[in-house]
Scaffold this motif. Structure first.
Motif, PDB file in Angstrom:
ATOM      1  N   HIS A  27       2.547  -1.026  -5.272  1.00  0.00           N
ATOM      2  CA  HIS A  27       1.510  -0.819  -4.490  1.00  0.00           C
ATOM      3  C   HIS A  27      -0.008  -1.329  -4.822  1.00  0.00           C
ATOM      4  O   HIS A  27      -0.771  -0.540  -5.035  1.00  0.00           O
ATOM      5  CB  HIS A  27       1.190   0.671  -3.793  1.00  0.00           C
ATOM      6  CG  HIS A  27       2.605   1.069  -3.374  1.00  0.00           C
ATOM      7  ND1 HIS A  27       2.994   2.457  -3.621  1.00  0.00           N
ATOM      8  CD2 HIS A  27       3.431   0.699  -2.326  1.00  0.00           C
ATOM      9  CE1 HIS A  27       4.106   2.692  -2.570  1.00  0.00           C
ATOM     10  NE2 HIS A  27       4.356   1.355  -1.995  1.00  0.00           N
ATOM     11  N   ASN A  50      -8.288  11.161  -2.711  1.00  0.00           N
ATOM     12  CA  ASN A  50      -7.053  11.590  -1.821  1.00  0.00           C
ATOM     13  C   ASN A  50      -7.657  12.284  -0.568  1.00  0.00           C
ATOM     14  O   ASN A  50      -6.642  12.155   0.404  1.00  0.00           O
ATOM     15  CB  ASN A  50      -6.259  12.980  -2.706  1.00  0.00           C
ATOM     16  CG  ASN A  50      -5.417  12.064  -3.776  1.00  0.00           C
ATOM     17  OD1 ASN A  50      -5.294  10.910  -3.792  1.00  0.00           O
ATOM     18  ND2 ASN A  50      -5.161  12.825  -4.879  1.00  0.00           N
ATOM     19  N   ARG A  79       0.726  -1.189   0.072  1.00  0.00           N
ATOM     20  CA  ARG A  79       0.123   0.200   0.053  1.00  0.00           C
ATOM     21  C   ARG A  79       0.713   1.128   0.049  1.00  0.00           C
ATOM     22  O   ARG A  79       2.046   1.140   0.557  1.00  0.00           O
ATOM     23  CB  ARG A  79      -1.056   0.061   1.231  1.00  0.00           C
ATOM     24  CG  ARG A  79      -1.978  -1.286   0.986  1.00  0.00           C
ATOM     25  CD  ARG A  79      -2.959  -0.927   2.276  1.00  0.00           C
ATOM     26  NE  ARG A  79      -4.128  -1.866   1.869  1.00  0.00           N
ATOM     27  CZ  ARG A  79      -5.055  -1.576   1.003  1.00  0.00           C
ATOM     28  NH1 ARG A  79      -5.164  -0.476   0.600  1.00  0.00           N
ATOM     29  NH2 ARG A  79      -5.863  -2.609   0.954  1.00  0.00           N
ATOM     30  N   GLY A  80       0.411   2.150  -0.522  1.00  0.00           N
ATOM     31  CA  GLY A  80       1.131   3.503  -0.657  1.00  0.00           C
ATOM     32  C   GLY A  80       0.541   4.288  -1.834  1.00  0.00           C
ATOM     33  O   GLY A  80      -0.247   4.078  -2.489  1.00  0.00           O
ATOM     34  N   PRO A  81       1.419   5.532  -2.017  1.00  0.00           N
ATOM     35  CA  PRO A  81       1.026   6.338  -3.085  1.00  0.00           C
ATOM     36  C   PRO A  81       1.053   5.593  -4.363  1.00  0.00           C
ATOM     37  O   PRO A  81       1.906   4.906  -4.742  1.00  0.00           O
ATOM     38  CB  PRO A  81       1.998   7.638  -2.791  1.00  0.00           C
ATOM     39  CG  PRO A  81       2.647   7.262  -1.910  1.00  0.00           C
ATOM     40  CD  PRO A  81       2.621   5.823  -1.245  1.00  0.00           C
ATOM     41  N   ASP A 131      -2.617   8.733   2.985  1.00  0.00           N
ATOM     42  CA  ASP A 131      -1.524   7.757   2.977  1.00  0.00           C
ATOM     43  C   ASP A 131      -1.371   7.113   1.558  1.00  0.00           C
ATOM     44  O   ASP A 131      -0.208   6.357   1.294  1.00  0.00           O
ATOM     45  CB  ASP A 131      -1.248   6.682   4.042  1.00  0.00           C
ATOM     46  CG  ASP A 131      -1.285   7.775   5.439  1.00  0.00           C
ATOM     47  OD1 ASP A 131      -0.906   8.678   5.461  1.00  0.00           O
ATOM     48  OD2 ASP A 131      -1.911   7.124   6.305  1.00  0.00           O
ATOM     49  N   GLU A 132      -2.345   7.166   0.947  1.00  0.00           N
ATOM     50  CA  GLU A 132      -2.353   6.531  -0.397  1.00  0.00           C
ATOM     51  C   GLU A 132      -2.933   7.288  -1.414  1.00  0.00           C
ATOM     52  O   GLU A 132      -3.849   6.981  -2.350  1.00  0.00           O
ATOM     53  CB  GLU A 132      -3.280   5.239  -0.198  1.00  0.00           C
ATOM     54  CG  GLU A 132      -2.902   4.132   0.973  1.00  0.00           C
ATOM     55  CD  GLU A 132      -4.080   3.025   1.009  1.00  0.00           C
ATOM     56  OE1 GLU A 132      -4.225   2.152   0.234  1.00  0.00           O
ATOM     57  OE2 GLU A 132      -4.782   3.222   1.995  1.00  0.00           O
ATOM     58  N   LYS A 133      -2.334   8.389  -1.501  1.00  0.00           N
ATOM     59  CA  LYS A 133      -2.635   9.484  -2.569  1.00  0.00           C
ATOM     60  C   LYS A 133      -2.287   8.839  -4.128  1.00  0.00           C
ATOM     61  O   LYS A 133      -1.391   8.382  -4.109  1.00  0.00           O
ATOM     62  CB  LYS A 133      -1.917  10.844  -2.408  1.00  0.00           C
ATOM     63  CG  LYS A 133      -2.549  11.561  -1.024  1.00  0.00           C
ATOM     64  CD  LYS A 133      -2.297  12.802  -1.190  1.00  0.00           C
ATOM     65  CE  LYS A 133      -3.414  13.707  -0.328  1.00  0.00           C
ATOM     66  NZ  LYS A 133      -2.758  14.760   0.541  1.00  0.00           N
ATOM     67  N   THR A 173      -3.340  -1.121  -2.913  1.00  0.00           N
ATOM     68  CA  THR A 173      -3.795   0.267  -3.149  1.00  0.00           C
ATOM     69  C   THR A 173      -4.588   0.539  -4.619  1.00  0.00           C
ATOM     70  O   THR A 173      -5.636   0.820  -4.759  1.00  0.00           O
ATOM     71  CB  THR A 173      -3.013   1.434  -2.850  1.00  0.00           C
ATOM     72  OG1 THR A 173      -2.424   1.339  -1.455  1.00  0.00           O
ATOM     73  CG2 THR A 173      -3.360   2.801  -3.072  1.00  0.00           C
ATOM     74  N   HIS A 210      -8.036   9.442   1.647  1.00  0.00           N
ATOM     75  CA  HIS A 210      -6.849   8.244   1.687  1.00  0.00           C
ATOM     76  C   HIS A 210      -5.407   9.221   1.582  1.00  0.00           C
ATOM     77  O   HIS A 210      -4.865   9.087   0.817  1.00  0.00           O
ATOM     78  CB  HIS A 210      -6.852   7.359   0.685  1.00  0.00           C
ATOM     79  CG  HIS A 210      -8.098   6.426   0.564  1.00  0.00           C
ATOM     80  ND1 HIS A 210      -9.157   6.790   0.045  1.00  0.00           N
ATOM     81  CD2 HIS A 210      -8.335   5.170   1.151  1.00  0.00           C
ATOM     82  CE1 HIS A 210     -10.005   6.032   0.264  1.00  0.00           C
ATOM     83  NE2 HIS A 210      -9.539   4.966   0.926  1.00  0.00           N
TER      84      HIS A 210
END
Lengths: 418, 297
Positions: free
Chosen positions: A315, A59, A36-38, A64-66, A318, A62
């Motif tokens: 990721h 965004n 998970r992540g951007p 942290d997961e832009k 995500t 989320h």
């Protein structure tokens, strides 16, 4: 002597570099990257405004997961090239990518995009043909997103009822045209480019045939295929389609309709807004209908684009969540309110807000449900070139429709056997 | 030359050599290698592309006798000969005009140079409008020629557009050559009673030749690599105007890097031969500088 030679070298360098950039293929598969992540969403310029709006909503929820929007060049060739370069270098710079409906097979077969779990989609929610464009060999590789097919545009100030067959269209023209100066009957996408593949497949299907049968074998040496091709060939010969019709792409078709050069025109849904815009010379005078065929309503060619997850994303968890969010009903509606490109969800075609904004939606739904995807091929580029190279000389009269079709039958058989 | 200074010279040019090796030699060798391999051919039982590359020797060069390559080769040659010939004549004429104008010189020069300043892709789009079925070109000649369809007319359209764009380039370089011819040569010719024609053939042309040769050489190199104008103006996939560069691009786009590299190598060879012949026939002056230095040594 050295100097001119060096010059030569420097100049041809660009070519050599292009040719050499295929290096680095092969190797093992990436299984990891389920984190998970951007992430980055690679989309095209014409969608920017609508996509950004939906991304902003994601965004906000989320942090942290832009999702970052990566805008591709406008033309399809450059988009595909850029996606392929990214895949061949196994770069994680793109996570969710927009794939044109005809690229699914190539990207799936090369393992450039991940297979999606079958339960990602509920088949009932989507217009059935759109789902087919997202599959390769029965497995799902992309999320159906945008769709579209040919629509028949006509001048409702001159025509009472849209024709459902080619013969009706001709009759209508015979009645209306004598009173109109410099107007021809019909214009379609007939220049030698992807549009010709679309128009050819459409003509064959509308006559009751198919380019390929269900097993993927070409079926072009048939009476129905010939009837389809003849609609275009005879149309050009008889003047039903103006002579310059073989130079027409989307823009030329639009101009022909707007300047009163044709009574009927085949184009995509995007023309509706342009033709009925306040500054259009034919504003308020243009309506749409499903395209006509030989014995009844025709069958269009499916356009559109789907969303896939790059095999090289780091990721992917995500990416999958974002994909589900982005293509959910609510977000698709938000998107469709801003951008007129038709979306894949069935429900939105009956949505009163959207119908008020895009009155062609009922016709389009009917069209899409009857539409067929273009031939599925890993080397789709070769298939579409083969079609264009066979059909174009038939339109200009260099070869007979029979010659064109039997040549194409052979070529496609060879190409699809691999 | 002393040994020490020779080493020093080598050291001084080594960064340049290194850059040349990186940006010229390496891509060339990589392309040569690539031209002997195929990759991504065939599917396995599950429909996945078989990975890895396979050495095929010169098999990728078999396409050289194919219809499409021969056609592209012929188109490239025709475009090069036709455009460079017409542009040379027009370019020299433009240079003479620019040189001769006494008042409003800047304005004339600027207006002649505008086409050269327009990016090719943009001028391709402009010319596509000009050559549309209901475009300016047909309106002027009062015919209904479908310029952008396959056929000779498409070639002609490309030649016209390319000439419009690059004749000014030759004009500019020739103008520079004209400006260094001293007035007294012309005055002497006048005193001797030379006609305008004689002055042009016996004085202007020989004296401007070094500049002209360089200009024409550049144009040949550019024309042999022609890509964007036919692509934007007439359309990709139209064989009447498909050049070698366009064919190479198309093969690479279809992920057939092997044949693309093979054709690239052939194009490089073709360009080299043409340049060699050209320099041998006309361009002795290009090397005069080097030779005179050698003689002195």
């Amino acid at each position: 002597m050295t100097r001119p030679l060096m010059l030569t070298g420097a100049l041809t360098l660009a070519l050599a570099a292009t040719a050499a950039c295929g290096g680095g293929g092969g190797g093992d598969q990436t299984a990891a990257g389920d984190g998970r992540g951007p992430i980055t969403f690679t989309d095209t310029q014409s969608h920017e405004e609508a996509s950004r709006k939906v991304i902003d909503a994601w965004n906000a929820a989320h942090p942290d997961e832009k999702v970052t929007l990566d805008i591709q060049p406008k033309d399809a060739d450059s988009q595909r090239q850029r996606l392929i370069n990214n895949a061949q270098t196994k770069s994680d710079a793109m996570d969710v990518i927009m794939l044109d409906a005809v690229w699914t097979a190539e990207f799936a077969a090369n393992r450039w995009v991940d297979e999606l779990p079958a339960d990602t989609v509920k088949a009932d929610d989507l217009l059935a043909p759109t789902l087919e464009t997202a599959e390769y060999r029965g497995k799902l590789y992309a999320m159906p997103w945008l769709t579209g097919t040919g629509l028949l545009y006509y001048r409702k100030d001159l025509v009472d009822k849209a024709p459902t067959t080619w013969a009706e269209m001709k009759d209508t023209c015979d009645k209306v045209l004598p009173k109109q100066k410099g107007m021809s009957c019909y214009a379609g996408l007939l220049d030698k480019y992807e549009g010709l593949t679309v128009s050819f497949a459409e003509a064959v299907q509308s006559a009751g045939g198919t380019v390929l049968d269900d097993s993927g074998t070409p079926t072009l040496e048939t009476d129905v295929a010939k009837a389809g091709l003849n609609f275009l060939v005879d149309g050009l010969k008889s003047g039903l389609i103006p002579k310059e019709g073989i130079t027409f792409k989307e823009d030329e078709v639009k101009n022909a309709l707007q300047t009163g050069k044709v009574l009927f025109a085949r184009s995509w849904a995007s023309l509706y807004g342009t033709a009925n815009a306040p500054d259009s010379p034919v504003t308020g005078k243009v309506d749409v209908a499903p395209i006509p065929g030989l014995d009844g309503p025709g069958s269009g060619t499916l356009g559109g684009a789907n969303l896939a997850i790059s095999a090289f994303s780091k990721h992917k968890a995500t990416a999958r969540d974002f994909l589900a969010f982005f293509t959910a009903g609510e977000q698709m509606k938000t998107w469709a309110t801003i951008n007129s490109t038709p979306v894949a969800r069935t429900g939105l075609y009956d949505d009163q807000d959207l119908i008020a904004k895009y009155p062609y939606l009922p016709s389009l739904k009917e069209g899409v449900l009857k539409a067929k995807a273009r031939p599925v091929a890993v080397k789709y580029g070769d298939v579409t070139s083969a079609i264009q190279n066979a059909v174009y000389p038939a339109l200009t009269g260099e070869v007979t429709p029979d010659q064109a079709l039997s040549g194409l039958q052979q070529q496609l058989s060879g190409l699809l056997k691999q | 030359m002393r040994r020490g200074s020779r080493w020093f010279a080598a050291l001084m040019i080594s960064p340049t050599l290194l850059v040349l090796v990186l940006v010229v030699l390496y891509p060339l060798l990589a392309a040569a290698r690539e031209s002997m391999y195929v990759r991504g051919e065939g599917l396995d039982a599950d429909g996945f592309v078989v990975e890895g590359e396979r050495f095929v020797g010169v098999a990728n060069y078999a396409g050289l006798v194919g219809e499409r390559f021969v056609n592209a080769f012929a188109n490239t040659t025709v475009f090069t000969l036709a455009t460079v010939a017409v542009e040379t004549v027009l370019g020299v004429a433009m240079a003479l005009v620019m040189h001769g104008v006494l008042r409003g010189r800047g304005l004339v020069r600027a207006s002649i140079l505008i086409p050269w300043a327009v990016p090719t892709a943009i001028s391709g789009l402009m010319w596509r409008w000009v050559f549309q079925a209901d475009g300016v070109a047909n309106a002027i000649i009062g015919q209904k020629i479908l310029w952008t369809t396959e056929g000779v007319q498409a070639k002609l359209a490309v030649i016209i557009a390319d000439t419009w764009k690059t004749a000014p380039f030759i004009g500019l370089l020739v103008l520079a050559g004209l400006q260094i011819i001293p007035d007294m040569v012309y005055e002497a010719a006048k005193v001797d009673g030379a006609s305008a024609w004689q002055t042009f053939w016996r004085i202007t042309l020989p004296l401007v030749k070094p500049a002209l040769v360089v200009a024409v050489l550049f144009r040949i190199l550019q024309a042999l690599a022609m890509f964007d104008l036919p692509f934007v103006m007439i359309g990709r996939g139209k064989f009447s105007v498909e050049t070698l560069s366009a064919l190479i691009w198309d093969e690479a786009t279809q992920l057939r890097y092997g044949p693309a590299a093979a054709y690239g190598i052939v194009l490089i060879a073709y360009v080299s031969v043409i340049v060699f012949v050209f320099v041998r026939l006309l361009g002795a002056d290009l090397l005069a500088d080097a030779r005179s230095r050698k003689e002195r040594a």
